[in-house]
Design a protein around this motif. Structure first.
Motif, PDB file in Angstrom:
ATOM      1  N   UNK A 162       0.829  -1.201   0.045  1.00  0.00           N
ATOM      2  CA  UNK A 162      -0.090  -0.053  -0.125  1.00  0.00           C
ATOM      3  C   UNK A 162       0.967   1.392  -0.043  1.00  0.00           C
ATOM      4  N   UNK A 163       2.131   1.243   0.514  1.00  0.00           N
ATOM      5  CA  UNK A 163       3.053   2.526   0.370  1.00  0.00           C
ATOM      6  C   UNK A 163       3.524   2.801  -0.731  1.00  0.00           C
ATOM      7  N   UNK A 209      -0.555   6.577  -4.665  1.00  0.00           N
ATOM      8  CA  UNK A 209       0.481   6.451  -5.713  1.00  0.00           C
ATOM      9  C   UNK A 209       0.095   6.305  -7.145  1.00  0.00           C
ATOM     10  N   UNK A 210      -1.133   5.994  -7.220  1.00  0.00           N
ATOM     11  CA  UNK A 210      -1.406   5.877  -8.694  1.00  0.00           C
ATOM     12  C   UNK A 210      -2.087   6.796  -9.412  1.00  0.00           C
ATOM     13  N   UNK A 211      -2.184   8.188  -9.155  1.00  0.00           N
ATOM     14  CA  UNK A 211      -2.715   9.159 -10.002  1.00  0.00           C
ATOM     15  C   UNK A 211      -1.392   9.946 -10.666  1.00  0.00           C
ATOM     16  N   UNK A 212      -1.622  10.549 -11.679  1.00  0.00           N
ATOM     17  CA  UNK A 212      -0.639  11.385 -12.388  1.00  0.00           C
ATOM     18  C   UNK A 212      -0.424  12.765 -11.863  1.00  0.00           C
ATOM     19  N   UNK A 213       0.748  12.957 -10.802  1.00  0.00           N
ATOM     20  CA  UNK A 213       1.279  14.133 -10.277  1.00  0.00           C
ATOM     21  C   UNK A 213       0.935  15.218 -11.295  1.00  0.00           C
ATOM     22  N   UNK A 214       1.455  15.163 -12.742  1.00  0.00           N
ATOM     23  CA  UNK A 214       1.488  16.171 -13.363  1.00  0.00           C
ATOM     24  C   UNK A 214       0.447  16.673 -14.160  1.00  0.00           C
ATOM     25  N   UNK A 215      -0.808  16.045 -13.894  1.00  0.00           N
ATOM     26  CA  UNK A 215      -2.224  16.432 -14.360  1.00  0.00           C
ATOM     27  C   UNK A 215      -2.843  17.427 -13.677  1.00  0.00           C
ATOM     28  N   UNK A 216      -3.728  18.203 -14.310  1.00  0.00           N
ATOM     29  CA  UNK A 216      -4.557  19.095 -13.806  1.00  0.00           C
ATOM     30  C   UNK A 216      -5.354  18.612 -12.222  1.00  0.00           C
ATOM     31  N   UNK A 217      -5.704  19.296 -11.352  1.00  0.00           N
ATOM     32  CA  UNK A 217      -6.229  18.930 -10.186  1.00  0.00           C
ATOM     33  C   UNK A 217      -7.492  18.135 -10.550  1.00  0.00           C
ATOM     34  N   UNK A 218      -8.528  18.465 -11.320  1.00  0.00           N
ATOM     35  CA  UNK A 218      -9.756  17.809 -11.385  1.00  0.00           C
ATOM     36  C   UNK A 218      -9.466  16.273 -11.915  1.00  0.00           C
ATOM     37  N   UNK A 248      -9.944  12.603 -10.239  1.00  0.00           N
ATOM     38  CA  UNK A 248     -11.017  11.578 -10.698  1.00  0.00           C
ATOM     39  C   UNK A 248     -10.014  10.236 -11.094  1.00  0.00           C
ATOM     40  N   UNK A 249      -8.622  10.483 -10.858  1.00  0.00           N
ATOM     41  CA  UNK A 249      -7.874   9.119 -11.213  1.00  0.00           C
ATOM     42  C   UNK A 249      -7.911   8.486  -9.545  1.00  0.00           C
ATOM     43  N   UNK A 250      -7.912   9.474  -8.595  1.00  0.00           N
ATOM     44  CA  UNK A 250      -7.872   8.808  -7.357  1.00  0.00           C
ATOM     45  C   UNK A 250      -9.183   8.164  -7.075  1.00  0.00           C
ATOM     46  N   UNK A 251     -10.402   8.738  -7.591  1.00  0.00           N
ATOM     47  CA  UNK A 251     -11.437   7.820  -7.419  1.00  0.00           C
ATOM     48  C   UNK A 251     -11.491   6.580  -8.226  1.00  0.00           C
ATOM     49  N   UNK A 252     -11.044   6.525  -9.446  1.00  0.00           N
ATOM     50  CA  UNK A 252     -11.105   5.308 -10.331  1.00  0.00           C
ATOM     51  C   UNK A 252     -10.123   4.257  -9.508  1.00  0.00           C
ATOM     52  N   UNK A 297     -11.154  -2.541  -4.885  1.00  0.00           N
ATOM     53  CA  UNK A 297     -12.098  -3.468  -4.381  1.00  0.00           C
ATOM     54  C   UNK A 297     -11.773  -4.682  -4.654  1.00  0.00           C
ATOM     55  N   UNK A 298     -11.656  -5.630  -3.679  1.00  0.00           N
ATOM     56  CA  UNK A 298     -11.310  -6.948  -3.850  1.00  0.00           C
ATOM     57  C   UNK A 298     -10.261  -7.386  -4.728  1.00  0.00           C
ATOM     58  N   UNK A 299      -9.167  -6.425  -4.847  1.00  0.00           N
ATOM     59  CA  UNK A 299      -8.059  -6.509  -5.547  1.00  0.00           C
ATOM     60  C   UNK A 299      -6.899  -6.201  -4.915  1.00  0.00           C
ATOM     61  N   UNK A 300      -5.663  -6.867  -5.103  1.00  0.00           N
ATOM     62  CA  UNK A 300      -4.573  -6.692  -4.614  1.00  0.00           C
ATOM     63  C   UNK A 300      -4.070  -5.205  -5.087  1.00  0.00           C
ATOM     64  N   UNK A 301      -3.125  -4.681  -4.504  1.00  0.00           N
ATOM     65  CA  UNK A 301      -2.536  -3.298  -4.928  1.00  0.00           C
ATOM     66  C   UNK A 301      -1.833  -3.467  -6.149  1.00  0.00           C
ATOM     67  N   UNK A 302      -0.959  -4.587  -6.297  1.00  0.00           N
ATOM     68  CA  UNK A 302      -0.208  -4.765  -7.274  1.00  0.00           C
ATOM     69  C   UNK A 302      -1.176  -4.891  -8.749  1.00  0.00           C
ATOM     70  N   UNK A 303      -2.206  -5.429  -8.740  1.00  0.00           N
ATOM     71  CA  UNK A 303      -2.932  -5.654  -9.901  1.00  0.00           C
ATOM     72  C   UNK A 303      -3.728  -4.278 -10.068  1.00  0.00           C
ATOM     73  N   UNK A 304      -4.249  -3.469  -8.946  1.00  0.00           N
ATOM     74  CA  UNK A 304      -4.684  -2.126  -9.032  1.00  0.00           C
ATOM     75  C   UNK A 304      -3.627  -1.370  -9.843  1.00  0.00           C
ATOM     76  N   UNK A 305      -2.505  -1.405  -9.134  1.00  0.00           N
ATOM     77  CA  UNK A 305      -1.408  -0.272  -9.716  1.00  0.00           C
ATOM     78  C   UNK A 305      -1.252  -0.558 -11.265  1.00  0.00           C
ATOM     79  N   UNK A 306      -1.226  -1.763 -11.630  1.00  0.00           N
ATOM     80  CA  UNK A 306      -0.862  -2.241 -13.323  1.00  0.00           C
ATOM     81  C   UNK A 306      -1.961  -1.791 -13.914  1.00  0.00           C
TER      82      UNK A 306
END
Length: 391
Positions: free
Chosen positions: A143-144, A150-159, A163-167, A173-182
């Motif tokens: 998770x660290x 860690x999954x959103x684009x830091x250089x993208x606009x704020x909105x 949106x990427x945080x929510x996605x 949900x019901x998924x390991x962090x490695x699969x979600x990050x990929x």
């Protein structure tokens, strides 16, 4: 005189005179009566002041109650003075002790309902929390490195970042962090915005997020949520928990984490399967809970608000490394002596149905002969039957 004493003495004197006793006998009787009266008068004069006071008060009361009765004679007064006894003063009763009111040592009042409830907290939670911080000081859990932060684009606009945080939270949900990050890496390469998600067909979107858990349902949730966000919020996400939970596929855990990560606002504790499991194991709940939402409500009743943002990150990484769902590593946990669930054996796995497999016997070949092994024939139990042929 109207006193009965003097009336009786006159009669006695007349009788004595008639009998021939003379005035000497009458004088002797009168002298005796005078001495008797004078003795009573002296006794009355020597009576204590308390008796006189009581007598005077009684006479005053009797005069007020019976104003029309005749005044008593002097002899009656003297006899009354000699027989009146002072009234005993009532003994003072000891003061009654007031019962002390019993008040709870810890109590708080619910302003909304007006009901006072007693405070409760786990007995050793502060020490346990410090131990978890020590075990998580390395920040090397999945998770660290691959969490929603860690999954959103830091250089993208704020909105777009929000949106990427929510996605990423919806995919986790019901998924390991490695699969979600990929999956998030492929979506970001494709273009992870509400407008691009709407323009992508379901098949392509499914290939991008595969193999996250329940990926087919999540394709539908992503399309429907993107449509709402594009239409009502211009591609951004709501800034309230009420607005977030109205979106398809978004629950309370995702809403509170999105408020914390995307909007930097602490609205509640994000409780996932790790937080739910560890809170019950440590005894951090007044009574065991059966789902993460009940766990969230129970934790928020006693956990200080300044720890709500940290507790998810701590317990998720702790659950990924030490307090595992099956066979937790209690022997290396610093809370093994205070955790009520420490060193409990995991439930035994159910053996597979069917007869047990017997190992195939080893057959030694005679020296000097070649061997051919036919591996096409299988036994009924699924084992390969070895046939040795001598040539």
């Amino acid at each position: 005189m109207s006193s009965p004493f003097f009336t009786q003495s006159r009669t006695a004197t007349t009788r004595v005179t008639r009998s021939g006793g003379g005035q000497r006998s009458g004088g002797t009787l009168a002298a005796a009566l005078r001495s008797r009266l004078s003795g009573r008068q002296s006794e009355a004069n020597t009576a204590p002041s308390v008796e006189v006071k009581v007598e005077a008060e009684e006479e005053k009361v009797s005069e007020q109650e019976e104003p029309f009765t005749a005044a008593p004679s002097t002899g009656d007064k003297l006899l009354q003075q000699s027989t009146v006894q002072p009234k005993p003063e009532p003994e003072a009763s000891p003061p009654r002790r007031r019962r002390r009111l019993v008040k709870l040592e810890y109590e708080k009042e619910d302003v909304a309902s007006g009901i006072k409830t007693e405070d409760w907290e786990p007995p050793a939670w502060k020490r346990q929390l410090e131990f978890i911080r020590d075990m998580r000081s390395g920040r090397d859990a999945p998770v660290d490195k691959m969490g929603a932060e860690k999954c959103y684009d830091a250089g993208a606009p704020a909105h777009v970042r929000r949106f990427q945080v929510l996605v990423s939270l919806m995919l986790s949900s019901q998924t390991k962090d490695q699969v979600t990050a990929a999956a998030m890496q492929k979506l970001r390469t494709h273009g992870c915005t509400a407008q691009n998600v709407l323009a992508t067909d379901d098949k392509t979107l499914g290939e991008l997020i595969y193999p996250v858990g329940f990926w087919r349902n999540k394709v539908k949730y992503l399309k429907r949520t993107s449509a709402v966000l594009q239409e009502e919020f211009g591609g951004d996400i709501p800034n309230s928990v009420e607005g977030l939970v109205r979106l398809p596929g978004v629950g309370p855990k995702m809403a509170h984490l999105a408020m914390d990560i995307a909007w930097n606002q602490v609205s509640g504790i994000g409780v996932d399967t790790h937080v739910h499991r560890i809170s019950n194991r440590l005894g951090w709940l007044r009574k065991p809970t059966k789902n993460p939402e009940d766990t969230r409500k129970a934790l928020e009743e006693w956990l200080p608000r300044e720890l709500w943002s940290e507790i998810n990150w701590l317990l998720v990484g702790f659950g990924q490394q030490v307090c595992l769902p099956i066979s937790p590593l209690c022997s290396v946990c610093l809370n093994q002596f205070s955790c009520p669930s420490a060193h409990r054996s995991s439930p035994a796995k159910r053996p597979k149905s069917g007869p047990p497999r017997s190992p195939s016997p080893r057959i030694k070949a005679e020296p000097g002969r070649d061997q051919t092994i036919n591996q096409k024939t299988l036994s009924p139990t699924g084992q390969r039957r070895v046939i040795i042929c001598a040539i």
